[in-house]
Design a protein around this motif. Sequence first.
Motif, PDB file in Angstrom:
ATOM      1  N   GLU A   1       0.759  -1.319   0.199  1.00 46.24           N
ATOM      2  CA  GLU A   1      -0.158  -0.079   0.027  1.00 46.24           C
ATOM      3  C   GLU A   1       0.740   1.276  -0.024  1.00 46.24           C
ATOM      4  N   ALA A   2       2.065   1.061   0.167  1.00 42.97           N
ATOM      5  CA  ALA A   2       3.093   2.354   0.296  1.00 42.97           C
ATOM      6  C   ALA A   2       3.744   2.397  -1.115  1.00 42.97           C
ATOM      7  N   ILE A   3       3.678   1.433  -1.847  1.00 43.54           N
ATOM      8  CA  ILE A   3       4.367   1.651  -3.053  1.00 43.54           C
ATOM      9  C   ILE A   3       4.146   2.777  -4.216  1.00 43.54           C
ATOM     10  N   ILE A   4       2.994   2.990  -4.073  1.00 47.50           N
ATOM     11  CA  ILE A   4       2.719   4.067  -4.910  1.00 47.50           C
ATOM     12  C   ILE A   4       2.874   5.602  -4.615  1.00 47.50           C
ATOM     13  N   PRO A   5       2.845   5.765  -3.002  1.00 51.12           N
ATOM     14  CA  PRO A   5       3.430   7.002  -2.607  1.00 51.12           C
ATOM     15  C   PRO A   5       4.979   6.890  -2.692  1.00 51.12           C
ATOM     16  N   TYR A   6       5.598   5.970  -2.372  1.00 49.13           N
ATOM     17  CA  TYR A   6       6.941   5.800  -2.592  1.00 49.13           C
ATOM     18  C   TYR A   6       7.346   6.272  -3.864  1.00 49.13           C
ATOM     19  N   ALA A   7       6.644   5.632  -4.951  1.00 45.88           N
ATOM     20  CA  ALA A   7       7.068   5.779  -6.315  1.00 45.88           C
ATOM     21  C   ALA A   7       6.766   7.480  -6.548  1.00 45.88           C
ATOM     22  N   ASN A   8       5.473   7.979  -6.264  1.00 41.58           N
ATOM     23  CA  ASN A   8       5.506   9.198  -6.484  1.00 41.58           C
ATOM     24  C   ASN A   8       6.452  10.232  -5.959  1.00 41.58           C
ATOM     25  N   HIS A   9       6.847   9.953  -4.777  1.00 42.98           N
ATOM     26  CA  HIS A   9       7.887  10.741  -4.322  1.00 42.98           C
ATOM     27  C   HIS A   9       9.300  10.755  -4.493  1.00 42.98           C
ATOM     28  N   GLU A  10       9.759   9.387  -5.030  1.00 38.92           N
ATOM     29  CA  GLU A  10      11.248   9.029  -5.225  1.00 38.92           C
ATOM     30  C   GLU A  10      11.685   8.869  -6.802  1.00 38.92           C
ATOM     31  N   LEU A  11      10.440   8.374  -7.516  1.00 33.48           N
ATOM     32  CA  LEU A  11      10.834   8.139  -8.846  1.00 33.48           C
ATOM     33  C   LEU A  11      10.650   9.396  -9.916  1.00 33.48           C
ATOM     34  N   LYS A  12      11.448  10.173  -9.745  1.00 35.73           N
ATOM     35  CA  LYS A  12      11.252  11.343 -10.576  1.00 35.73           C
ATOM     36  C   LYS A  12      12.690  11.497 -11.308  1.00 35.73           C
ATOM     37  N   GLU A  13      12.308  12.320 -12.365  1.00 33.06           N
ATOM     38  CA  GLU A  13      13.705  12.793 -13.394  1.00 33.06           C
ATOM     39  C   GLU A  13      14.264  11.477 -13.625  1.00 33.06           C
ATOM     40  N   GLU A  14      15.540  11.520 -13.382  1.00 33.15           N
ATOM     41  CA  GLU A  14      16.387  10.444 -13.903  1.00 33.15           C
ATOM     42  C   GLU A  14      16.085   8.970 -13.485  1.00 33.15           C
ATOM     43  N   THR A  15      15.303   9.037 -12.179  1.00 38.92           N
ATOM     44  CA  THR A  15      14.811   7.775 -11.979  1.00 38.92           C
ATOM     45  C   THR A  15      13.238   7.322 -12.330  1.00 38.92           C
TER      46      THR A  15
END
Length: 747
Positions: free
Chosen positions: A660-674
């Motif tokens: 349940e935390a994976i989408i909030p994690y991806a929204n916050h961390e997977l940006k720009e080069e990631t």
Amino acid sequence: MELLGEKSEQSGISVTLESTGLDDEKINYFHVQHLLYRRFAPDISSYALSDDIKLHSLQLLPIYQTGSLTSDRKNSSQEKELLSLFCFFSLPHVGYLYMVVKSVELMSIYQYPERSQQAVLTPQFLHVITSNNLQCFTVRCSAAAAREEDPYLDSTLKACPPVSMDVCALRIQLFIGLKAICHFKNHIILLTKADPEAIPERRESPKKLLSRKGTSVKLKTPPVAEAGWNLYIVNTISPVQLYKEMVDYSNTYKTAKTQSCIHLLSEAHLLVRAALMDGSQLEPGEKAELLDAFKESCGHLGDCYSRLDTQYSHLALPYYKMSGLSMAEVLARMDWAVEDGSQKYERGLIFYINHSLYENPDEELNEELAAKVVQMFHVAEPKQLPHILCSPSMKNINPLTAMSYLRKLDTSGFSSVLVTLTKAAVALKMGDLDMHRNEMKSHSEMKLVCGFILEPRLLIQQKKGQIVPTELAVHLKETQPGLLVASVLGLQKNNKIGIEEADSFFKVLCGKDEDTIPQLLVDFWEAQLVACLPDVLLQELLFKLTSQYIWRLSKRQTPDTTPLRTSEDLINACSHYGLIYPWVNVLISSDSLADKNYTEDLSKLQSLICGPSFDIASIVPFLEPLSEDTVAGLSVQVLCRTRLKEYEQCIDTLLERCPEAIIPYANHELKEETRILWWKKLLPELCQRIKCGGEKYQLYLSSLKETLSIVAVELELRDFLNVLPEDGTAAFFLPYLLYCSRKKPLT
């Protein structure tokens, strides 16, 4: 004309070394060094004869390092290290003594009462002969050598009479027809030639510097009509005996210490010091006797400077220190009698007591002496009274006596908050809590902190090298811990206490051993971070805090006292505490933590990891006690890996443990080069886990839909088609394909 040091080469006189009696190889080790040039001219106005400017008795006197002498005197000569070198020469009516080691400097000038024939210099005395007298003068060699040997001389630790002090003639002894003099150890050897008819009746002086115990040895019994030659070996009086005679004579000044008394006792001190520096001539028993005399002489000089109003009154402190006398013994030597009802205390005594109360905290004065010290400062230095009462040496002062003197103080001229805090501390000793509270309420907390900075011993004292919290500090720990922490922080900011000392203070205050960290110390560390102290090593402080947070979380250990600041307080007040990432809150919400203090420690740790100052790599090895089986351990581990940019491993962990935390994690961390990890890592992983089914199927499905919505926005239709699974259901993916095709038509 006088030229010193290198300037003496300008005299125009050349000196050439001759190798007579030396091998050619050895002569290479010798060289000429110009030290001194002095030229004398006759005084024409007084019709002086040429003999009046004839030089005699040129002598070099070396003094060696005291510490270089060994118990094995056979080898001691090889181990001596030159400390000082002195040069003496004389005219018939005046002698000159120079120091010629590091620099050439005129030390003393000797004026003879009559025409001299020869002189001999020793470390203790200058012996001069005239036609009928043996004269003895004091020298300053030991004073100069002592300053070369000891860098702490002329400080608050040690002192020595000045080289510039006037020399003294000790005595004149009658010898008829003196012709020559020499010196060997403790003996003066005299050669005389006299007409028997001219020899007057000899009278012995009651006080002798020189003793004729080894009486004269006549080489020949001359005929009545012939002149007689006599050889005398004169034993010099022992330094200790002469010292005692000088001290006895100084007792005539006992009631009124004068400059003459200081001069006499200084001569006695230098006499003993010179004998100690010439240690090769001493037996063990003699050295012990001299050391006792040395300490006693320091005590006498301390008495003089403590009672005499002079610009050198501060010398009472180092002389008393060298004497080995305790503060109580020094106070016992004072004359407390008052004739007219008014007592005057000289600066030297006040200076000594003030310093001793700071530097000798292990010596406790009894109640009577403590009361006398308080009365002394009330008269002489009332501004110092609060500081004096805070000394551990004044522990035995009657609190009622202390309070009575504090109430007499006029606080208009100096810090009233310091007087207030001292009164509050004394009120605690009296057991009067109401008075204590009233005093503490009379100033704001900020002013109270300033008062503690003015006098740290209100909170922290040292005994036998150990930190000891005061009774006031113990009381503040229970009643005003915030004020206590702020005050110790103020002491550290003003360099009144070191980092390790502050840590030890809180451990001792809270009764914890070296390995246990009390919450009050954690509060202090947090306050240090908030204050951004420049002298504090930031990473070391961060490591202390994180280690403590991790230890308490791993042990489910709650703080022993309520923390002074919450994680929210720290985030708002300190830049080193960062805002906790949103996905972390989702992660920890999956577990209900009953203990509020436990969640506070976790939030503070998470906030530090999210902050800009934390060196993540340094703390990873210490995360092992924090198991990933708990939500707290999982959140910290994932946070650290995220900061280390190990995103793929974090995605695997969250999909497995907390989808349940994976989408909030991806929204916050997977940006720009990631951002590429949305379709390269997250999308394939979700599809694979959905195929496997299981109890988390619905969570994975919901996360997949969110992921497809993001990927459809980011990729072109062709690329979107390439990342979709080949065995996927077309009806499921069709809405996302349609959205992607409308956004960017296929070409």
